[in-house]
Design a protein around this motif. Structure first.
Motif, PDB file in Angstrom:
ATOM      1  N   GLY A  98      10.034  -1.136 -10.950  1.00 15.09           N
ATOM      2  CA  GLY A  98      11.430  -0.277 -10.970  1.00 15.09           C
ATOM      3  C   GLY A  98      11.113   1.054 -10.173  1.00 15.09           C
ATOM      4  N   LEU A  99      10.473   0.867  -8.776  1.00 16.83           N
ATOM      5  CA  LEU A  99      10.161   1.989  -8.002  1.00 16.83           C
ATOM      6  C   LEU A  99      11.171   1.883  -6.923  1.00 16.83           C
ATOM      7  CD1 LEU A  99       6.375   1.906  -8.132  1.00 16.83           C
ATOM      8  CD2 LEU A  99       7.792   3.458  -9.390  1.00 16.83           C
ATOM      9  N   PHE A 121       3.635  -1.997   3.389  1.00 17.09           N
ATOM     10  CA  PHE A 121       2.986  -2.543   2.354  1.00 17.09           C
ATOM     11  C   PHE A 121       2.355  -3.891   2.809  1.00 17.09           C
ATOM     12  CE2 PHE A 121       2.874  -4.844  -1.744  1.00 17.09           C
ATOM     13  CZ  PHE A 121       2.180  -4.277  -2.569  1.00 17.09           C
ATOM     14  N   VAL A 142       3.121  -3.792 -10.074  1.00 15.43           N
ATOM     15  CA  VAL A 142       3.689  -2.612 -10.262  1.00 15.43           C
ATOM     16  C   VAL A 142       4.450  -1.995  -9.059  1.00 15.43           C
ATOM     17  CG1 VAL A 142       3.519  -0.352 -11.153  1.00 15.43           C
ATOM     18  CG2 VAL A 142       2.120  -2.079 -12.079  1.00 15.43           C
ATOM     19  N   TYR A 143       3.741  -1.926  -7.951  1.00 15.92           N
ATOM     20  CA  TYR A 143       4.657  -1.317  -6.967  1.00 15.92           C
ATOM     21  C   TYR A 143       5.707  -2.062  -6.428  1.00 15.92           C
ATOM     22  CZ  TYR A 143       4.779   0.934  -2.125  1.00 15.92           C
ATOM     23  OH  TYR A 143       5.173   1.684  -1.290  1.00 15.92           O
ATOM     24  N   LEU A 144       5.730  -3.185  -6.702  1.00 17.82           N
ATOM     25  CA  LEU A 144       6.775  -4.488  -5.923  1.00 17.82           C
ATOM     26  C   LEU A 144       7.942  -4.538  -7.350  1.00 17.82           C
ATOM     27  CD1 LEU A 144       4.923  -7.044  -4.175  1.00 17.82           C
ATOM     28  CD2 LEU A 144       6.231  -5.325  -3.250  1.00 17.82           C
ATOM     29  N   VAL A 160      12.068   3.617  -2.259  1.00 22.87           N
ATOM     30  CA  VAL A 160      12.166   2.615  -1.093  1.00 22.87           C
ATOM     31  C   VAL A 160      13.567   3.195  -0.391  1.00 22.87           C
ATOM     32  CG1 VAL A 160      12.198   0.391   0.104  1.00 22.87           C
ATOM     33  CG2 VAL A 160      10.775   0.897  -1.907  1.00 22.87           C
ATOM     34  N   PHE A 173      -1.845  -3.067  -9.055  1.00 24.79           N
ATOM     35  CA  PHE A 173      -0.899  -2.084  -8.275  1.00 24.79           C
ATOM     36  C   PHE A 173       0.114  -2.810  -7.511  1.00 24.79           C
ATOM     37  CE2 PHE A 173      -0.461  -0.236  -4.069  1.00 24.79           C
ATOM     38  CZ  PHE A 173      -0.208   0.796  -4.250  1.00 24.79           C
ATOM     39  N   SER A 174      -0.228  -3.953  -6.831  1.00 23.08           N
ATOM     40  CA  SER A 174       0.923  -4.498  -6.285  1.00 23.08           C
ATOM     41  C   SER A 174       1.992  -4.994  -6.993  1.00 23.08           C
ATOM     42  CB  SER A 174       0.557  -5.927  -5.422  1.00 23.08           C
ATOM     43  OG  SER A 174      -0.687  -5.485  -4.622  1.00 23.08           O
ATOM     44  N   LEU A 194       2.154   6.420  -8.009  1.00 23.76           N
ATOM     45  CA  LEU A 194       1.503   5.144  -8.478  1.00 23.76           C
ATOM     46  C   LEU A 194       0.224   4.832  -7.439  1.00 23.76           C
ATOM     47  CD1 LEU A 194       1.385   2.395 -10.136  1.00 23.76           C
ATOM     48  CD2 LEU A 194       2.789   1.391  -8.293  1.00 23.76           C
TER      49      LEU A 194
END
Lengths: 449, 112
Positions: free
Chosen positions: A438-439, B93, A433-435, A443, A430-431, B25
Protein backbone atom coordinates in the motif's frame (compact mmCIF):
# COMPACT_ATOMS: atom_id res chain seq x y z
CA UNK A 1 75.96 -96.81 4.49
CA UNK A 2 74.75 -95.55 7.81
CA UNK A 3 78.23 -94.36 8.67
CA UNK A 4 78.51 -92.42 5.46
CA UNK A 5 75.14 -90.74 6.04
CA UNK A 6 76.25 -89.90 9.53
CA UNK A 7 79.49 -88.47 8.22
CA UNK A 8 77.80 -86.37 5.58
CA UNK A 9 75.32 -85.09 8.14
CA UNK A 10 78.20 -84.20 10.37
CA UNK A 11 79.96 -82.44 7.52
CA UNK A 12 76.80 -80.53 6.70
CA UNK A 13 76.41 -79.54 10.31
CA UNK A 14 79.97 -78.27 10.29
CA UNK A 15 79.39 -76.30 7.12
CA UNK A 16 76.14 -74.96 8.51
CA UNK A 17 77.99 -73.86 11.60
CA UNK A 18 80.28 -71.83 9.40
CA UNK A 19 80.83 -68.87 9.10
CA UNK A 20 81.55 -65.80 7.06
CA UNK A 21 78.68 -64.08 5.28
CA UNK A 22 81.04 -62.79 2.61
CA UNK A 23 82.67 -66.09 1.72
CA UNK A 24 85.58 -68.29 2.61
CA UNK A 25 88.28 -67.55 0.04
CA UNK A 26 91.09 -65.83 1.88
CA UNK A 27 94.32 -64.50 0.48
CA UNK A 28 97.21 -64.00 2.89
CA UNK A 29 100.20 -61.94 1.79
CA UNK A 30 103.46 -62.64 3.62
CA UNK A 31 106.88 -61.06 3.28
CA UNK A 32 108.38 -64.48 2.66
CA UNK A 33 106.83 -67.91 2.81
CA UNK A 34 109.15 -68.70 5.75
CA UNK A 35 106.90 -66.50 7.87
CA UNK A 36 104.16 -69.11 7.55
CA UNK A 37 105.67 -70.85 10.54
CA UNK A 38 105.29 -67.81 12.78
CA UNK A 39 101.50 -67.87 12.60
CA UNK A 40 100.59 -71.56 12.68
CA UNK A 41 98.01 -71.08 15.44
CA UNK A 42 96.32 -68.35 13.42
CA UNK A 43 96.11 -70.62 10.37
CA UNK A 44 94.60 -73.44 12.40
CA UNK A 45 92.09 -71.06 14.00
CA UNK A 46 91.02 -69.73 10.62
CA UNK A 47 90.87 -73.16 9.02
CA UNK A 48 88.89 -74.38 12.00
CA UNK A 49 86.37 -71.74 10.94
CA UNK A 50 86.42 -73.20 7.40
CA UNK A 51 88.36 -70.48 5.64
CA UNK A 52 90.26 -71.52 2.53
CA UNK A 53 93.62 -69.87 2.98
CA UNK A 54 95.86 -69.01 0.06
CA UNK A 55 99.30 -68.15 1.40
CA UNK A 56 101.36 -66.02 -0.97
CA UNK A 57 104.61 -64.16 -0.66
CA UNK A 58 104.77 -60.70 -2.12
CA UNK A 59 106.81 -61.72 -5.14
CA UNK A 60 104.07 -64.02 -6.44
CA UNK A 61 101.82 -62.31 -8.97
CA UNK A 62 98.23 -62.29 -7.88
CA UNK A 63 95.01 -60.70 -8.98
CA UNK A 64 92.11 -59.91 -6.68
CA UNK A 65 89.43 -59.68 -9.31
CA UNK A 66 88.64 -61.25 -12.61
CA UNK A 67 85.95 -60.03 -14.99
CA UNK A 68 84.93 -57.54 -12.29
CA UNK A 69 84.32 -60.36 -9.84
CA UNK A 70 86.26 -60.87 -6.66
CA UNK A 71 88.52 -63.93 -6.67
CA UNK A 72 88.87 -63.71 -2.89
CA UNK A 73 86.53 -62.71 -0.10
CA UNK A 74 89.10 -61.68 2.46
CA UNK A 75 92.59 -60.29 2.30
CA UNK A 76 95.17 -60.41 5.07
CA UNK A 77 98.32 -58.31 4.85
CA UNK A 78 101.03 -59.86 7.03
CA UNK A 79 103.76 -58.29 4.91
CA UNK A 80 104.92 -55.10 6.60
CA UNK A 81 108.17 -55.07 4.61
CA UNK A 82 106.34 -55.11 1.29
CA UNK A 83 108.09 -52.42 -0.80
CA UNK A 84 105.92 -53.05 -3.82
CA UNK A 85 102.60 -54.75 -4.30
CA UNK A 86 102.73 -58.16 -5.92
CA UNK A 87 102.45 -57.99 -9.66
CA UNK A 88 98.85 -57.46 -10.70
CA UNK A 89 97.84 -55.67 -7.50
CA UNK A 90 97.92 -52.06 -6.29
CA UNK A 91 96.23 -49.76 -3.80
CA UNK A 92 93.41 -49.02 -6.23
CA UNK A 93 92.80 -52.73 -6.65
CA UNK A 94 92.57 -53.21 -2.89
CA UNK A 95 90.09 -50.35 -2.56
CA UNK A 96 88.10 -51.74 -5.47
CA UNK A 97 88.18 -55.11 -3.73
CA UNK A 98 86.59 -53.50 -0.68
CA UNK A 99 84.11 -51.62 -2.81
CA UNK A 100 83.06 -55.04 -4.10
CA UNK A 101 82.46 -56.13 -0.51
CA UNK A 102 85.78 -57.80 0.34
CA UNK A 103 87.18 -57.53 3.86
CA UNK A 104 90.77 -56.67 4.73
CA UNK A 105 93.09 -57.12 7.69
CA UNK A 106 96.19 -54.98 7.53
CA UNK A 107 98.94 -55.68 10.05
CA UNK A 108 102.03 -53.52 10.26
CA UNK A 109 105.24 -53.46 12.23
CA UNK A 110 108.05 -51.03 12.91
CA UNK A 111 109.37 -51.68 9.41
CA UNK A 112 106.06 -50.91 7.72
CA UNK A 113 106.89 -49.87 4.15
CA UNK A 114 105.28 -47.28 1.93
CA UNK A 115 102.59 -49.15 -0.04
CA UNK A 116 100.65 -50.17 3.07
CA UNK A 117 101.11 -46.72 4.65
CA UNK A 118 99.60 -45.13 1.59
CA UNK A 119 96.80 -47.67 1.57
CA UNK A 120 96.04 -46.90 5.24
CA UNK A 121 96.07 -43.19 4.50
CA UNK A 122 93.18 -43.80 2.10
CA UNK A 123 91.19 -44.82 5.16
CA UNK A 124 92.27 -41.85 7.33
CA UNK A 125 94.69 -44.04 9.28
CA UNK A 126 98.19 -42.59 9.62
CA UNK A 127 100.98 -44.88 10.81
CA UNK A 128 103.93 -43.23 12.57
CA UNK A 129 107.29 -42.94 10.81
CA UNK A 130 109.19 -45.99 9.73
CA UNK A 131 111.35 -47.66 12.41
CA UNK A 132 109.32 -46.17 15.23
CA UNK A 133 107.78 -48.37 17.90
CA UNK A 134 105.33 -47.90 20.68
CA UNK A 135 107.52 -47.82 23.79
CA UNK A 136 106.44 -47.87 27.39
CA UNK A 137 108.82 -48.00 30.35
CA UNK A 138 106.03 -48.83 32.79
CA UNK A 139 103.79 -51.30 31.03
CA UNK A 140 106.36 -53.41 29.15
CA UNK A 141 106.30 -57.16 29.33
CA UNK A 142 108.92 -58.56 31.68
CA UNK A 143 109.91 -61.34 29.34
CA UNK A 144 109.39 -60.25 25.73
CA UNK A 145 110.03 -56.53 26.19
CA UNK A 146 112.92 -56.62 28.62
CA UNK A 147 115.56 -55.30 26.21
CA UNK A 148 113.80 -52.39 24.52
CA UNK A 149 110.56 -51.97 26.51
CA UNK A 150 108.79 -52.29 23.16
CA UNK A 151 106.46 -55.18 23.98
CA UNK A 152 103.69 -53.58 25.94
CA UNK A 153 100.94 -55.12 28.00
CA UNK A 154 97.59 -53.51 27.32
CA UNK A 155 94.78 -53.87 29.83
CA UNK A 156 91.56 -54.42 27.89
CA UNK A 157 89.33 -53.16 30.68
CA UNK A 158 90.65 -49.63 30.37
CA UNK A 159 92.34 -49.44 26.97
CA UNK A 160 89.96 -51.30 24.75
CA UNK A 161 86.79 -50.07 23.12
CA UNK A 162 83.61 -50.93 25.01
CA UNK A 163 81.83 -51.92 21.80
CA UNK A 164 80.85 -55.53 22.43
CA UNK A 165 79.81 -56.00 18.81
CA UNK A 166 83.48 -56.05 17.83
CA UNK A 167 85.54 -57.49 20.70
CA UNK A 168 83.54 -58.30 23.83
CA UNK A 169 85.63 -57.67 26.90
CA UNK A 170 84.37 -60.57 28.95
CA UNK A 171 85.65 -63.08 26.39
CA UNK A 172 89.30 -62.10 26.86
CA UNK A 173 91.15 -64.26 29.38
CA UNK A 174 93.87 -61.69 30.01
CA UNK A 175 95.72 -58.60 28.83
CA UNK A 176 96.85 -58.08 25.26
CA UNK A 177 100.46 -58.04 24.15
CA UNK A 178 101.51 -55.57 21.48
CA UNK A 179 104.84 -54.97 19.76
CA UNK A 180 104.93 -52.69 16.79
CA UNK A 181 104.07 -49.35 15.34
CA UNK A 182 101.42 -46.91 16.52
CA UNK A 183 98.94 -45.06 14.35
CA UNK A 184 96.53 -42.22 14.69
CA UNK A 185 93.03 -42.13 13.31
CA UNK A 186 91.18 -39.10 12.05
CA UNK A 187 88.63 -38.44 14.80
CA UNK A 188 86.33 -36.75 12.30
CA UNK A 189 85.91 -39.96 10.36
CA UNK A 190 82.87 -41.53 11.94
CA UNK A 191 83.36 -44.81 10.10
CA UNK A 192 86.64 -45.45 11.93
CA UNK A 193 86.66 -46.88 15.43
CA UNK A 194 89.81 -47.31 17.53
CA UNK A 195 89.62 -50.68 19.27
CA UNK A 196 92.84 -50.79 21.25
CA UNK A 197 94.99 -47.87 22.32
CA UNK A 198 98.23 -47.41 24.18
CA UNK A 199 98.57 -46.82 27.93
CA UNK A 200 98.93 -43.25 29.16
CA UNK A 201 102.71 -43.56 29.66
CA UNK A 202 103.45 -44.93 26.19
CA UNK A 203 105.04 -42.97 23.38
CA UNK A 204 105.98 -43.62 19.80
CA UNK A 205 109.70 -43.29 19.08
CA UNK A 206 112.47 -44.67 16.93
CA UNK A 207 113.37 -48.08 18.22
CA UNK A 208 116.67 -48.45 16.35
CA UNK A 209 119.05 -46.10 18.14
CA UNK A 210 117.61 -46.14 21.59
CA UNK A 211 120.88 -44.95 23.10
CA UNK A 212 120.54 -41.54 21.50
CA UNK A 213 118.60 -39.26 23.76
CA UNK A 214 115.41 -37.80 22.40
CA UNK A 215 115.77 -34.23 21.16
CA UNK A 216 112.15 -33.59 20.31
CA UNK A 217 108.66 -34.61 21.38
CA UNK A 218 107.19 -37.79 19.93
CA UNK A 219 104.58 -37.31 17.23
CA UNK A 220 101.98 -39.23 19.17
CA UNK A 221 101.94 -40.35 22.78
CA UNK A 222 99.66 -41.89 25.35
CA UNK A 223 96.06 -42.60 24.48
CA UNK A 224 96.39 -40.87 21.11
CA UNK A 225 98.35 -43.88 19.89
CA UNK A 226 95.91 -46.32 18.39
CA UNK A 227 97.19 -49.87 18.34
CA UNK A 228 94.23 -51.50 16.60
CA UNK A 229 91.46 -49.72 14.70
CA UNK A 230 88.64 -50.90 12.54
CA UNK A 231 86.57 -49.35 9.84
CA UNK A 232 83.29 -50.38 8.33
CA UNK A 233 82.84 -48.80 4.92
CA UNK A 234 79.47 -47.53 3.76
CA UNK A 235 78.95 -50.74 1.81
CA UNK A 236 79.57 -52.66 5.07
CA UNK A 237 82.93 -54.02 3.93
CA UNK A 238 85.17 -54.20 6.96
CA UNK A 239 88.85 -53.49 7.45
CA UNK A 240 91.03 -53.80 10.53
CA UNK A 241 94.36 -52.04 11.08
CA UNK A 242 96.84 -53.58 13.49
CA UNK A 243 100.17 -51.97 14.28
CA UNK A 244 101.71 -55.29 15.11
CA UNK A 245 102.12 -58.49 13.14
CA UNK A 246 103.52 -60.04 16.32
CA UNK A 247 100.10 -59.82 17.92
CA UNK A 248 99.01 -62.64 15.63
CA UNK A 249 102.05 -64.82 16.17
CA UNK A 250 102.19 -68.12 18.02
CA UNK A 251 104.69 -66.61 20.43
CA UNK A 252 102.26 -63.90 21.55
CA UNK A 253 99.27 -66.27 21.51
CA UNK A 254 100.91 -68.53 24.04
CA UNK A 255 102.83 -65.92 26.04
CA UNK A 256 102.21 -65.15 29.67
CA UNK A 257 102.20 -61.38 29.91
CA UNK A 258 103.69 -60.04 33.06
CA UNK A 259 104.12 -56.42 33.88
CA UNK A 260 106.79 -55.32 36.31
CA UNK A 261 105.53 -56.05 39.80
CA UNK A 262 102.40 -57.81 38.56
CA UNK A 263 101.46 -61.46 38.57
CA UNK A 264 101.81 -63.61 35.49
CA UNK A 265 98.64 -63.77 33.41
CA UNK A 266 97.30 -65.51 30.32
CA UNK A 267 97.66 -63.74 27.00
CA UNK A 268 94.36 -62.48 25.59
CA UNK A 269 95.83 -62.18 22.11
CA UNK A 270 94.41 -65.38 20.69
CA UNK A 271 90.85 -64.59 21.74
CA UNK A 272 91.27 -60.94 20.76
CA UNK A 273 92.45 -61.89 17.27
CA UNK A 274 89.72 -64.51 16.99
CA UNK A 275 87.00 -61.98 17.82
CA UNK A 276 88.60 -59.31 15.64
CA UNK A 277 88.83 -61.62 12.62
CA UNK A 278 85.30 -62.86 13.23
CA UNK A 279 84.09 -59.29 13.14
CA UNK A 280 86.21 -58.29 10.15
CA UNK A 281 85.26 -61.35 8.12
CA UNK A 282 81.52 -60.81 8.77
CA UNK A 283 81.14 -63.83 11.00
CA UNK A 284 79.26 -61.76 13.56
CA UNK A 285 77.58 -58.43 14.21
CA UNK A 286 76.03 -58.47 10.76
CA UNK A 287 72.44 -57.23 10.66
CA UNK A 288 69.74 -57.77 8.11
CA UNK A 289 66.27 -56.37 7.60
CA UNK A 290 63.99 -59.39 7.41
CA UNK A 291 60.66 -57.64 6.94
CA UNK A 292 59.05 -54.22 7.00
CA UNK A 293 55.31 -53.92 7.53
CA UNK A 294 53.04 -50.94 7.89
CA UNK A 295 49.29 -50.57 8.00
CA UNK A 296 46.53 -48.44 9.44
CA UNK A 297 45.49 -49.13 13.00
CA UNK A 298 42.82 -51.82 12.96
CA UNK A 299 43.83 -53.11 9.53
CA UNK A 300 46.25 -55.78 8.40
CA UNK A 301 47.31 -54.88 4.88
CA UNK A 302 49.46 -51.98 3.78
CA UNK A 303 47.17 -49.45 2.09
CA UNK A 304 47.92 -47.99 -1.34
CA UNK A 305 48.26 -44.63 0.35
CA UNK A 306 47.59 -42.99 3.67
CA UNK A 307 45.63 -39.88 4.47
CA UNK A 308 46.94 -37.03 6.63
CA UNK A 309 46.55 -37.59 10.37
CA UNK A 310 45.90 -41.31 9.94
CA UNK A 311 46.92 -43.53 12.83
CA UNK A 312 49.22 -46.24 11.59
CA UNK A 313 51.54 -48.98 12.81
CA UNK A 314 55.07 -49.57 11.53
CA UNK A 315 56.96 -52.77 12.18
CA UNK A 316 60.49 -53.76 11.20
CA UNK A 317 62.13 -57.12 11.85
CA UNK A 318 65.88 -57.31 12.27
CA UNK A 319 68.12 -60.33 12.54
CA UNK A 320 71.72 -60.53 13.69
CA UNK A 321 74.22 -63.03 12.37
CA UNK A 322 76.64 -64.83 14.62
CA UNK A 323 77.78 -68.42 15.28
CA UNK A 324 76.84 -69.23 11.69
CA UNK A 325 73.16 -68.51 12.23
CA UNK A 326 70.70 -65.68 12.21
CA UNK A 327 69.41 -64.73 15.64
CA UNK A 328 66.90 -62.15 16.85
CA UNK A 329 68.47 -58.75 17.20
CA UNK A 330 67.89 -56.78 20.39
CA UNK A 331 68.26 -53.05 20.88
CA UNK A 332 66.43 -50.16 22.48
CA UNK A 333 67.61 -47.40 20.16
CA UNK A 334 66.10 -48.23 16.77
CA UNK A 335 64.33 -45.17 15.46
CA UNK A 336 61.80 -44.58 12.74
CA UNK A 337 61.88 -41.36 10.78
CA UNK A 338 59.11 -40.05 8.58
CA UNK A 339 60.87 -37.92 5.99
CA UNK A 340 59.84 -35.58 3.24
CA UNK A 341 63.09 -33.64 2.75
CA UNK A 342 63.04 -33.11 6.55
CA UNK A 343 62.05 -35.60 9.19
CA UNK A 344 58.49 -34.77 10.27
CA UNK A 345 58.31 -37.54 12.84
CA UNK A 346 61.15 -39.30 14.63
CA UNK A 347 60.18 -42.00 17.05
CA UNK A 348 62.01 -44.75 18.92
CA UNK A 349 60.65 -48.17 18.10
CA UNK A 350 59.72 -50.55 20.86
CA UNK A 351 60.94 -54.11 20.72
CA UNK A 352 58.40 -56.87 21.17
CA UNK A 353 59.35 -59.42 23.79
CA UNK A 354 61.33 -62.36 22.48
CA UNK A 355 60.24 -65.91 23.12
CA UNK A 356 61.64 -69.35 22.28
CA UNK A 357 60.20 -69.29 18.80
CA UNK A 358 61.58 -65.86 17.91
CA UNK A 359 63.84 -65.85 14.93
CA UNK A 360 63.91 -62.10 14.45
CA UNK A 361 63.81 -59.06 16.66
CA UNK A 362 60.58 -57.18 15.98
CA UNK A 363 60.47 -53.44 16.51
CA UNK A 364 57.19 -51.61 16.26
CA UNK A 365 55.44 -48.35 16.94
CA UNK A 366 52.05 -46.75 16.40
CA UNK A 367 51.94 -43.12 15.41
CA UNK A 368 49.77 -40.45 13.90
CA UNK A 369 50.85 -39.22 10.49
CA UNK A 370 51.60 -35.50 10.20
CA UNK A 371 49.10 -32.92 8.92
CA UNK A 372 51.09 -32.66 5.71
CA UNK A 373 50.51 -34.42 2.44
CA UNK A 374 53.14 -35.56 -0.04
CA UNK A 375 55.44 -38.46 -0.77
CA UNK A 376 57.05 -39.55 2.48
CA UNK A 377 59.75 -42.07 3.33
CA UNK A 378 59.47 -44.38 6.32
CA UNK A 379 63.13 -44.69 7.13
CA UNK A 380 65.02 -46.73 9.68
CA UNK A 381 68.54 -45.40 9.58
CA UNK A 382 70.39 -47.49 12.13
CA UNK A 383 74.14 -46.98 12.07
CA UNK A 384 76.10 -48.06 15.10
CA UNK A 385 79.83 -48.74 15.28
CA UNK A 386 80.52 -52.42 14.88
CA UNK A 387 77.15 -53.31 13.41
CA UNK A 388 76.11 -53.52 9.79
CA UNK A 389 74.57 -50.24 8.73
CA UNK A 390 70.82 -50.51 8.28
CA UNK A 391 69.06 -48.12 5.97
CA UNK A 392 65.56 -49.29 5.26
CA UNK A 393 63.42 -46.99 3.15
CA UNK A 394 59.73 -47.48 2.39
CA UNK A 395 58.10 -44.85 0.22
CA UNK A 396 54.46 -44.05 0.89
CA UNK A 397 52.06 -41.41 -0.35
CA UNK A 398 50.12 -39.36 2.17
CA UNK A 399 47.01 -37.83 0.61
CA UNK A 400 45.02 -34.81 1.80
CA UNK A 401 41.31 -35.07 2.55
CA UNK A 402 39.07 -35.14 -0.51
CA UNK A 403 36.63 -32.26 -0.84
CA UNK A 404 33.77 -34.46 0.40
CA UNK A 405 35.71 -35.73 3.40
CA UNK A 406 35.53 -32.42 5.22
CA UNK A 407 32.47 -31.66 7.47
CA UNK A 408 29.77 -29.99 5.35
CA UNK A 409 28.85 -27.29 7.87
CA UNK A 410 31.15 -25.82 10.45
CA UNK A 411 29.37 -24.93 13.68
CA UNK A 412 31.63 -21.94 14.18
CA UNK A 413 30.37 -20.46 10.91
CA UNK A 414 26.67 -20.76 11.75
CA UNK A 415 26.20 -17.00 12.39
CA UNK A 416 27.47 -16.35 8.87
CA UNK A 417 25.09 -18.88 7.35
CA UNK A 418 22.23 -17.32 9.32
CA UNK A 419 23.23 -13.85 8.21
CA UNK A 420 23.36 -14.78 4.53
CA UNK A 421 19.97 -16.52 4.81
CA UNK A 422 18.42 -13.60 6.67
CA UNK A 423 19.63 -11.24 3.95
CA UNK A 424 17.77 -13.35 1.40
CA UNK A 425 14.60 -13.59 3.49
CA UNK A 426 14.88 -9.89 4.34
CA UNK A 427 15.03 -9.04 0.65
CA UNK A 428 11.89 -11.10 -0.05
CA UNK A 429 9.95 -9.54 2.83
CA UNK A 430 11.14 -6.08 1.86
CA UNK A 431 10.18 -6.57 -1.79
CA UNK A 432 6.77 -7.93 -0.83
CA UNK A 433 5.97 -4.99 1.43
CA UNK A 434 7.43 -2.50 -1.06
CA UNK A 435 5.31 -3.77 -3.93
CA UNK A 436 2.07 -4.75 -2.23
CA UNK A 437 2.25 -2.90 1.08
CA UNK A 438 0.00 0.00 0.00
CA UNK A 439 2.86 2.41 -0.71
CA UNK A 440 1.59 3.28 -4.21
CA UNK A 441 1.03 6.89 -3.27
CA UNK A 442 4.76 7.42 -3.16
CA UNK A 443 5.21 6.12 -6.64
CA UNK A 444 2.43 8.32 -7.90
CA UNK A 445 3.95 11.31 -6.18
CA UNK A 446 7.24 10.52 -7.82
CA UNK A 447 5.57 10.33 -11.21
CA UNK A 448 3.90 13.67 -10.76
CA UNK A 449 7.19 15.21 -9.81
CA UNK B 1 21.94 20.08 25.67
CA UNK B 2 18.48 21.43 25.41
CA UNK B 3 19.28 22.68 21.92
CA UNK B 4 20.36 19.24 20.84
CA UNK B 5 17.17 17.79 22.25
CA UNK B 6 15.08 20.36 20.39
CA UNK B 7 17.00 19.78 17.14
CA UNK B 8 16.61 15.99 17.44
CA UNK B 9 12.92 16.39 18.14
CA UNK B 10 12.31 18.63 15.17
CA UNK B 11 14.38 16.29 12.96
CA UNK B 12 12.28 13.32 14.06
CA UNK B 13 9.01 15.21 13.59
CA UNK B 14 10.04 16.41 10.13
CA UNK B 15 11.17 12.87 9.18
CA UNK B 16 7.88 11.33 10.28
CA UNK B 17 5.84 14.01 8.61
CA UNK B 18 7.67 14.63 5.32
CA UNK B 19 9.29 11.36 4.34
CA UNK B 20 7.27 9.14 2.02
CA UNK B 21 6.28 5.75 3.37
CA UNK B 22 8.36 3.84 0.81
CA UNK B 23 11.54 5.59 1.87
CA UNK B 24 10.73 4.86 5.51
CA UNK B 25 10.41 1.20 4.58
CA UNK B 26 13.80 1.31 2.83
CA UNK B 27 15.30 3.03 5.88
CA UNK B 28 14.03 0.40 8.28
CA UNK B 29 15.31 -2.33 5.95
CA UNK B 30 18.75 -0.64 5.94
CA UNK B 31 18.79 -0.44 9.73
CA UNK B 32 18.07 -4.14 9.89
CA UNK B 33 20.88 -4.89 7.42
CA UNK B 34 23.29 -2.63 9.29
CA UNK B 35 22.58 -4.34 12.62
CA UNK B 36 23.13 -7.79 11.09
CA UNK B 37 26.48 -6.62 9.72
CA UNK B 38 27.58 -5.19 13.06
CA UNK B 39 26.64 -8.37 14.92
CA UNK B 40 28.77 -10.42 12.50
CA UNK B 41 31.71 -8.11 12.89
CA UNK B 42 31.56 -8.36 16.66
CA UNK B 43 31.35 -12.14 16.33
CA UNK B 44 34.41 -12.36 14.09
CA UNK B 45 36.42 -10.25 16.54
CA UNK B 46 35.47 -12.61 19.37
CA UNK B 47 35.48 -16.00 17.62
CA UNK B 48 38.31 -15.50 15.17
CA UNK B 49 38.38 -15.66 11.39
CA UNK B 50 38.49 -19.45 11.06
CA UNK B 51 36.03 -20.18 8.27
CA UNK B 52 37.23 -17.02 6.62
CA UNK B 53 35.25 -17.59 3.45
CA UNK B 54 32.02 -17.97 5.39
CA UNK B 55 32.69 -14.77 7.30
CA UNK B 56 33.46 -12.89 4.11
CA UNK B 57 30.32 -14.22 2.41
CA UNK B 58 28.08 -13.34 5.35
CA UNK B 59 29.60 -9.92 5.86
CA UNK B 60 29.70 -9.06 2.17
CA UNK B 61 26.02 -10.04 1.80
CA UNK B 62 25.10 -7.40 4.43
CA UNK B 63 27.38 -4.77 2.93
CA UNK B 64 26.03 -5.40 -0.58
CA UNK B 65 22.41 -5.37 0.62
CA UNK B 66 23.05 -2.10 2.40
CA UNK B 67 24.68 -0.48 -0.62
CA UNK B 68 21.97 -1.64 -3.00
CA UNK B 69 19.25 -0.46 -0.64
CA UNK B 70 20.98 2.92 -0.38
CA UNK B 71 21.06 3.15 -4.18
CA UNK B 72 17.39 2.29 -4.36
CA UNK B 73 16.62 5.00 -1.81
CA UNK B 74 18.58 7.62 -3.74
CA UNK B 75 16.93 6.74 -7.05
CA UNK B 76 13.38 6.61 -5.71
CA UNK B 77 13.58 9.74 -3.56
CA UNK B 78 11.21 12.32 -5.14
CA UNK B 79 13.66 15.09 -4.26
CA UNK B 80 16.33 13.49 -6.44
CA UNK B 81 14.00 13.02 -9.40
CA UNK B 82 15.67 15.79 -11.35
CA UNK B 83 18.97 13.87 -11.27
CA UNK B 84 17.44 10.69 -12.65
CA UNK B 85 15.17 11.87 -15.44
CA UNK B 86 15.29 8.52 -17.25
CA UNK B 87 15.05 6.27 -14.21
CA UNK B 88 11.57 5.58 -13.04
CA UNK B 89 11.06 4.12 -9.52
CA UNK B 90 9.90 0.86 -11.16
CA UNK B 91 13.11 0.71 -13.13
CA UNK B 92 15.17 1.46 -10.00
CA UNK B 93 13.44 -1.35 -8.12
CA UNK B 94 14.01 -3.77 -10.98
CA UNK B 95 17.72 -2.90 -10.96
CA UNK B 96 17.74 -3.39 -7.22
CA UNK B 97 16.25 -6.87 -7.51
CA UNK B 98 18.52 -7.92 -10.37
CA UNK B 99 21.64 -6.82 -8.49
CA UNK B 100 20.45 -8.60 -5.36
CA UNK B 101 20.01 -11.84 -7.26
CA UNK B 102 23.63 -11.60 -8.49
CA UNK B 103 24.87 -10.80 -4.98
CA UNK B 104 23.08 -13.72 -3.42
CA UNK B 105 24.38 -16.11 -6.05
CA UNK B 106 27.92 -14.99 -5.26
CA UNK B 107 27.33 -15.20 -1.52
CA UNK B 108 25.85 -18.69 -1.68
CA UNK B 109 28.84 -19.84 -3.71
CA UNK B 110 31.34 -18.32 -1.37
CA UNK B 111 29.68 -19.39 1.84
CA UNK B 112 31.33 -22.85 1.74
Amino acid sequence: MRASILLSTLAMALVAQATSLTGLRTLVLLDTLDDVLIYTELWSDLEGRHFNLTLNDVSTPVSLTKYDRRLYDHLIFLAPNMKEYPKGMNAKEVIGFMAEGGNVILAGSSELANPLRELSREFDVEFDNRYTSVLDHFNYDKELGQAKHDTIVVDPSSHMSKIDAIVPQDKLPGPILFRGIGHSVNPKNSLLTPILWAPQEAYSWESVNLDESADQDPLIAGKDISLVSVMQARNNARIAFLGSTDMLSDAFFSASPKKQGDKETVSGNRKFIEELTKWTFQEKSALDVVAVQHHKVGEEEAPAHYRIKDNMTYTISLAEYHEGEWHPFSADDVQLELIMLDPYVRKTLEQLELNDQSTVGTFTTTLQLPDQYGVFKFMVNYKRPGLTYIESVTTVGIHPFRHDQYPRFISQAKPYYTSAASMGVGLLVFSFVYLWGGLDSTVKTTKKA
Amino acid sequence: MNDIKTAANSLLTAYIKDTPKSLKLIDSYMVYVLLTGIIQFVYVVIAGTFPNNAFLAGFISTVASFVLAANLRIQTNPKNASQFPTTSPERAFADFLACNVVVHFAVANFLG
